[in-house]
Each structure stands twice: as C-alpha cells, then as structure tokens.
Motif scaffolding. Structure first.
Motif, PDB file in Angstrom:
ATOM      1  N   GLY A 118       7.055  -7.148  -0.655  1.00 48.28           N
ATOM      2  CA  GLY A 118       5.761  -6.592  -0.822  1.00 48.28           C
ATOM      3  C   GLY A 118       5.552  -5.251   0.006  1.00 48.28           C
ATOM      4  N   PHE A 119       5.938  -5.363   0.946  1.00 54.14           N
ATOM      5  CA  PHE A 119       5.471  -4.026   1.940  1.00 54.14           C
ATOM      6  C   PHE A 119       6.710  -3.167   2.352  1.00 54.14           C
ATOM      7  N   TRP A 162       4.580  -4.316 -10.631  1.00 54.94           N
ATOM      8  CA  TRP A 162       3.541  -3.264 -10.038  1.00 54.94           C
ATOM      9  C   TRP A 162       3.914  -2.584  -8.640  1.00 54.94           C
ATOM     10  N   ILE A 165      -0.334 -17.725  -0.771  1.00 55.75           N
ATOM     11  CA  ILE A 165      -0.657 -17.257  -2.201  1.00 55.75           C
ATOM     12  C   ILE A 165      -1.654 -16.284  -2.294  1.00 55.75           C
ATOM     13  N   LEU A 208       0.248 -10.795  11.491  1.00 57.04           N
ATOM     14  CA  LEU A 208       0.631 -10.518  10.407  1.00 57.04           C
ATOM     15  C   LEU A 208      -0.209  -9.767   9.274  1.00 57.04           C
ATOM     16  N   ILE A 245       8.602 -12.718   1.811  1.00 58.98           N
ATOM     17  CA  ILE A 245       7.366 -12.069   0.938  1.00 58.98           C
ATOM     18  C   ILE A 245       6.901 -10.644   1.422  1.00 58.98           C
ATOM     19  N   TYR A 246       6.794 -10.652   2.811  1.00 58.45           N
ATOM     20  CA  TYR A 246       6.614  -9.329   3.465  1.00 58.45           C
ATOM     21  C   TYR A 246       7.539  -8.236   2.947  1.00 58.45           C
ATOM     22  N   SER A 290       6.564 -10.034  -5.335  1.00 59.82           N
ATOM     23  CA  SER A 290       6.323 -10.613  -3.911  1.00 59.82           C
ATOM     24  C   SER A 290       5.108 -11.758  -4.243  1.00 59.82           C
ATOM     25  N   ALA A 291       4.136 -11.773  -5.174  1.00 57.41           N
ATOM     26  CA  ALA A 291       3.191 -12.660  -5.310  1.00 57.41           C
ATOM     27  C   ALA A 291       3.991 -13.742  -5.919  1.00 57.41           C
ATOM     28  N   LEU A 320      -0.551 -11.626 -11.427  1.00 53.34           N
ATOM     29  CA  LEU A 320       0.406 -10.656 -10.785  1.00 53.34           C
ATOM     30  C   LEU A 320       1.769 -11.178 -11.192  1.00 53.34           C
ATOM     31  N   MET A 324       4.870  -5.906  -5.884  1.00 53.17           N
ATOM     32  CA  MET A 324       3.657  -6.519  -5.621  1.00 53.17           C
ATOM     33  C   MET A 324       3.838  -7.862  -6.568  1.00 53.17           C
ATOM     34  N   ILE A 369       1.517  -0.818  -6.970  1.00 51.39           N
ATOM     35  CA  ILE A 369       0.277  -0.512  -6.872  1.00 51.39           C
ATOM     36  C   ILE A 369      -0.053   0.839  -6.945  1.00 51.39           C
ATOM     37  N   ILE A 384      -4.097  -5.914  -1.840  1.00 49.65           N
ATOM     38  CA  ILE A 384      -4.684  -5.228  -2.833  1.00 49.65           C
ATOM     39  C   ILE A 384      -6.110  -4.781  -2.823  1.00 49.65           C
ATOM     40  N   SER A 440      -3.163 -13.377  -8.099  1.00 48.63           N
ATOM     41  CA  SER A 440      -1.985 -13.449  -7.890  1.00 48.63           C
ATOM     42  C   SER A 440      -1.094 -14.263  -9.014  1.00 48.63           C
ATOM     43  N   TYR A 498       7.729  -2.714  -2.013  1.00 51.31           N
ATOM     44  CA  TYR A 498       6.305  -2.698  -2.885  1.00 51.31           C
ATOM     45  C   TYR A 498       6.575  -3.084  -4.183  1.00 51.31           C
ATOM     46  N   LEU A 520      -1.814 -13.956   0.074  1.00 48.19           N
ATOM     47  CA  LEU A 520      -1.733 -12.684   0.824  1.00 48.19           C
ATOM     48  C   LEU A 520      -1.591 -11.418   0.477  1.00 48.19           C
ATOM     49  N   ILE A 521      -1.015 -11.310  -0.774  1.00 53.09           N
ATOM     50  CA  ILE A 521      -0.830 -10.040  -1.485  1.00 53.09           C
ATOM     51  C   ILE A 521      -1.823  -9.664  -2.279  1.00 53.09           C
ATOM     52  N   PRO A 522      -2.650 -10.384  -3.067  1.00 50.74           N
ATOM     53  CA  PRO A 522      -3.782 -10.090  -3.464  1.00 50.74           C
ATOM     54  C   PRO A 522      -4.851  -9.543  -2.516  1.00 50.74           C
TER      55      PRO A 522
END
Lengths: 289, 269
Positions: A254-255, A42, B113, B202, A250-251, A263-264, A37, A260, A44, B120, A34, A258, B115-117
């Motif tokens: 990230g989602f 990125w 911290i 989640l 964050i969600y 979000s990280a 990142l 990443m 993905i 992946i 993370s 995308y 969650l994202i990794p």
C-alpha cells in the motif's frame, strides 16, 4: 406533554448517533469500499481502473504472500505453546502460598504496558550477533553464537520469542485468576482418592482454565496476523523475507508501491483468514471441554 | 525446601522481565564504549546519549503531541462510550438490538480489512498530516461501549428514577449521576484507551509525514529505522527510554489499576 413524548422518543437516537456516524464513515463504508477496491487497480493519484479478478489471480501466484502466510504460521506455532506453557507455569508458582505475590505479578506484567517500539529497540540490542546480550551470555556459558536476526531459518522464531516475553505477563495474570476460581476442596477430594499431580491438573485444573487457554490462543492468533512494528524495526521483513508479516506486506504494497487495489485484496484475505482460523479454534477447543 | 524452589523460580522470572529494562536504562547513561557490558553499573555516568538524541529529533514536541492526542481520544471514548452504553442499557428504543449487534460485529472485525480504505478516506477528507487523522477515527470504540453498557446495567434503577423526578435530562443523568457511581468503569476504559493510543504506531506511520505532528512512538521508530540514529546504541536506547518512561512511571503509581483493567478486558472477550 406531546413535546416531552417526542423528546423521549428521539433522545436515545441522539445518544447513539455519534456512534452510528462513526460506524458508517470508519467501518461500514471502508468494508464496502475495500471489497470494491479488490476489483480495481489504483494508485490514489490517477483514476481507478477496473481490473476484474486480476488482484485475486495475482494473490494466489504471489510468492511473497505465501511467504507471509508461512511466516505467520511459524510465529504462531512457536508463540502460542510457549506462551501457554510459560504463563501456566509462572501462574501455578504464583498461586502457591508465596509472599510478595503482588510484586512478582507487577514485574511479570511490566513489558505488557510498554510500547512495542520500546520492546523492539531493546531486543534489537539483545539479539545483536557480535555484541548482543544473548550471544554474550551464550558464549559466557560456553555455547556458540546464534544468528538471532541474521539467520533466515530462525529470525521469525526470534520475533516469536520476543513477542512471548512482551505478552506473557497478561496471560500469567489471567491464568492466575482462572486458577484461583478452582475450589480448593476439589483438590482435597482428589488427594483422598490418591490422584497424581498430572491427574489433578488434567481433570480439575485444565477444565477450569480452558476458557483462558482459548483466549490466549485467539488473542495470539490475532496478534500474529497483526504483527507489524517488530519486523518493521528489526529486519524490515528480511533476511530473505523470512520475517515478512501479513500487515507488513499490506503496508509495503500500500504505502511503498501504492498498489491500493492489491493491498486491499491482501487485507480482505487476511481478515477472512483470521475469522476462519478463530472459528476453527473455537470449535476445536469447545470439543475439548 | 519446596518453598525455596518457588522463590528461586519467581526471582529468576522477575529478573527476566526487569533486567532488560534496567540494562537499557544504564546503557543510556554509560559511555558509548561500555554499552553491551552485562554489568549494570557503568564506570561513569554521562547524559551524552540524551543530549545527542534531543538535538537530533523534536522529541519534546512529540511528547506533547502524544499527550494531546491520547488525552483527547481518551476523553472522547469516555464521553461517547458512556452515552451509547447508557442508551443501550437503560433506554428502550427501536433498533436497539440491531445497534448492539453491530457493535459486537465490529469488535470481531479484523482491522486489516479497513486499513487501506480508512487511509483513502483520510486522503479524501484532506486530513493527512493533521491531528484530525490521529484523533477522529479513534474517538469511538466498541469495547468501551460494551463495558459501559455492562457497568450501567449493574447500577440501581432508583438512581436514575430519582434524577428524572428532579428534572434532570439524560446527559445530566449520565455525567452527573452515573459517572460518579462508575469510577471503576471510567478507570478501566480510561487506562486501556490511553495506553492503546499512546502505544499506537502503525496508523501514525500511515497518515503523518510532517515531523512536527508525529507522536512519540512514530518519531522514535523513524529515528531508529531511518538511520539518523546511525549506529550509536546509546542514542537509540535513549529514545526508547524516553518513550517508555511516562507509561512506566504511571504504572509504578497505578500498577494495580493497570493490571486489573487489562485483565478485565481480556476476560470479557
């Protein structure tokens, strides 16, 4: 004998090995990755792209990030004191010589065990502007309607209110445990000295339940930064981003988009913030003791 | 006089926490146009909200998914937690303190911290849209290890010595000798783990997109948010009721254990 000895040496490592594997794969690697990142862009699918400090620069200029911080702050400012006051009050009443204590305790605890999804769907109806239960009650007793979830100024407070309703039962039980550890003769001695109610609370009760208060503060802080399903279901972060929480942001980054890397970066920053806030709270409350 | 005031406060408090649930239940049984009434008794009882909900989403399948996922996780946490807890409390080995320190550290690590990794990793493992993604990351948890370690420490060493003389190996000692003497710890860890995974939403939202693999909280959330419930209050509330029911029923029977378990984890933190 030799084999037995080797076996004896290896056994502990075999027993802890599942944990070590789990730790390496799901905690150690993610933490390192993370941080990596945060210096990359990125999505993905395409290859990772080094982007230097871009994510950090973006973070401090990102109005939505600041908004989510402010929202968390609003949540905590309402949630923490409200929980302590309600929990202490009901615990104090429960601690008197009352019958059916077990029943009342179980009733207060009910929302704690139920899924946040259930509580949120239920409160969505209670909060409804035209047909919601709360506004119907307000009209019934002659007050005006409140835009619980539609008014950007109070939407976050409404969520804090709901979260208090959900969690307070746990703290009632914890305060009750704390109150019951106070030796009765302390109060008797204080009565002889002619202490007032407030003095007894400030000098006898309060120091004894201080660790519980610290716990409420810390768990609520972590809870505030972890808020997700409530705004996700109720408002999607709106109106006007007034209920965008840290994890929801964050969600989304990230989602939904995308992003990443970014979000990280948000995740790392919020995590550091949580740890920092909890350390400060610990210092502050220990000083009070 | 004072007593009466106490009871008024308590009854009012209890109503505040129970009434919304009671209202929810009756709202799902009432005809659609009566929902929103403050009164708890509908003019006629209808299961319409439930039949519509069952027709729209595979809720039974989600219930089975939830039961499966939560049971496997709970079993895993009990088995692995007691193995590690035993090693940390009863065996001497190099690195023991380091491992203990790591466990404490992971307990204070915010999940934001990782969650994202972690997502992946699931993508790289090809675990997205599989039960593995729902189960494997949760098979181990720091709190349960700490609680088993604590509990095993309180058991008499004689128990273990006697088993060793009888020739038991370490696994037999843990599961045949210590477990029967650790019922409170097993109940506490079991309830907390089962509840946490039952209510988790989640993570499933992130790693599962296939409706057939969804757990109940995820399916209900997407049902309510995604517009398939339309604006029918009864149907929305029916899905919430079905989600709440299993835990509430368990709570009615094991109420004391629930409260003690959750309170004890709170106290130890």
């Amino acid at each position: 004998m030799e084999i037995n000895n080797v076996k004896k040496k290896i056994t502990p490592y075999l027993l802890v090995s599942p944990y070590l594997v789990h730790f390496l794969v799901f905690i150690a690697f993610p933490v390192v990755f993370s941080i990596l990142l945060t210096f990359h862009k990125w999505n993905i699918i395409s290859p990772m792209e080094y982007s230097g400090l871009n994510n950090y620069i973006r973070l401090f200029q990102d109005k939505l990030f600041l908004r989510s911080l402010l929202n968390t702050l609003i949540f905590l400012v309402i949630h923490i004191p409200l929980q302590i006051i309600v929990a202490l009050f009901l615990a104090e009443v429960l601690n008197q010589k009352v019958k059916l204590r077990g029943f009342f305790r179980a009733a207060f605890f009910l929302p704690v065990i139920v899924s946040g999804v259930v509580v949120t769907i239920l409160w969505e109806q209670l909060f409804g502007y035209d047909t919601g239960l709360l506004n119907r009650i307000l009209i019934f007793i002659g007050l005006g309607k409140v835009g619980w979830l539609v008014d950007p100024k109070i939407a976050m407070s409404s969520i804090a209110l709901m979260a208090t309703w959900k969690n307070v039962g746990l703290y009632i039980v914890l305060f009750l445990v704390g109150l019951q550890t106070v030796p009765q003769h302390y109060y008797e001695a204080a009565d002889l000295e002619g202490a007032t109610h407030w003095q007894k609370f400030r000098h006898i009760t309060f120091p004894m339940i201080n660790p519980t208060i610290f716990m409420v503060v810390v768990l609520s802080t972590i809870g505030g930064f972890s808020l997700f399903i409530e705004p996700y279901i109720l408002t999607g972060g709106g109106p006007l981003n007034s209920t965008l929480s840290a994890v929801l942001y964050i969600y989304k980054q990230g989602f939904s988009y995308y992003h990443m890397g970014y979000s990280a970066t948000l995740g790392l920053f919020f995590a550091l913030l949580i740890v920092a806030v909890v350390i400060i709270q610990k210092r502050f409350i220990e000083k009070e003791r | 006089m004072k007593k009466a005031l106490f009871y008024i406060i308590l009854v009012f408090g209890a109503l505040m926490f129970i009434y919304p649930f009671a209202w929810m239940l009756t709202a799902t049984l009432a005809p659609e146009k009566e929902i929103g009434n403050l009164v708890l008794i509908p003019s006629s009882v209808s299961l319409n909200s439930y039949t519509q909900m069952f027709a729209k989403i595979p809720i039974t399948r989600a219930l089975l998914n939830s039961l499966f996922v939560s049971s496997v996780i709970t079993l895993g946490v009990l088995v692995f937690g007691s193995m590690v807890g035993y090693a940390l409390s009863r065996l001497e080995f190099k690195g023991r303190n380091l491992i203990f320190f790591i466990i404490i550290f992971t307990m204070t690590l915010p999940f934001q911290i990782t969650l994202i990794p972690q997502y992946i990793i699931m993508v790289k493992f090809g675990w997205v849209d599989t039960y593995l993604a729902l189960i494997v990351p949760y098979l181990m948890n720091a709190l349960s290890i700490i609680m088993f370690r604590q509990y095993f420490k309180s058991l008499p060493q004689d128990l273990i010595d006697a088993a060793r003389i009888d020739g038991c190996n370490e696994l037999t000692i843990i599961f045949r000798i210590l477990w029967p003497n650790s019922i409170p710890a097993l109940i506490t860890v079991g309830i907390i783990t089962f509840m946490a995974s039952w209510n988790e939403v989640l993570w499933p939202l992130i790693v599962i997109r296939n409706e057939d693999l969804m757990t109940m909280p995820q399916l209900v959330t997407l049902f309510v948010v995604g517009g398939r419930a339309e604006s029918q209050l009864g149907v929305r509330l029916a899905s919430a009721t079905v989600l709440a029911l299993p835990i509430i029923v368990a709570y009615l029977f094991f109420q004391k254990y629930f409260i003690q378990s959750m309170a004890s984890t709170g106290i130890k933190e």
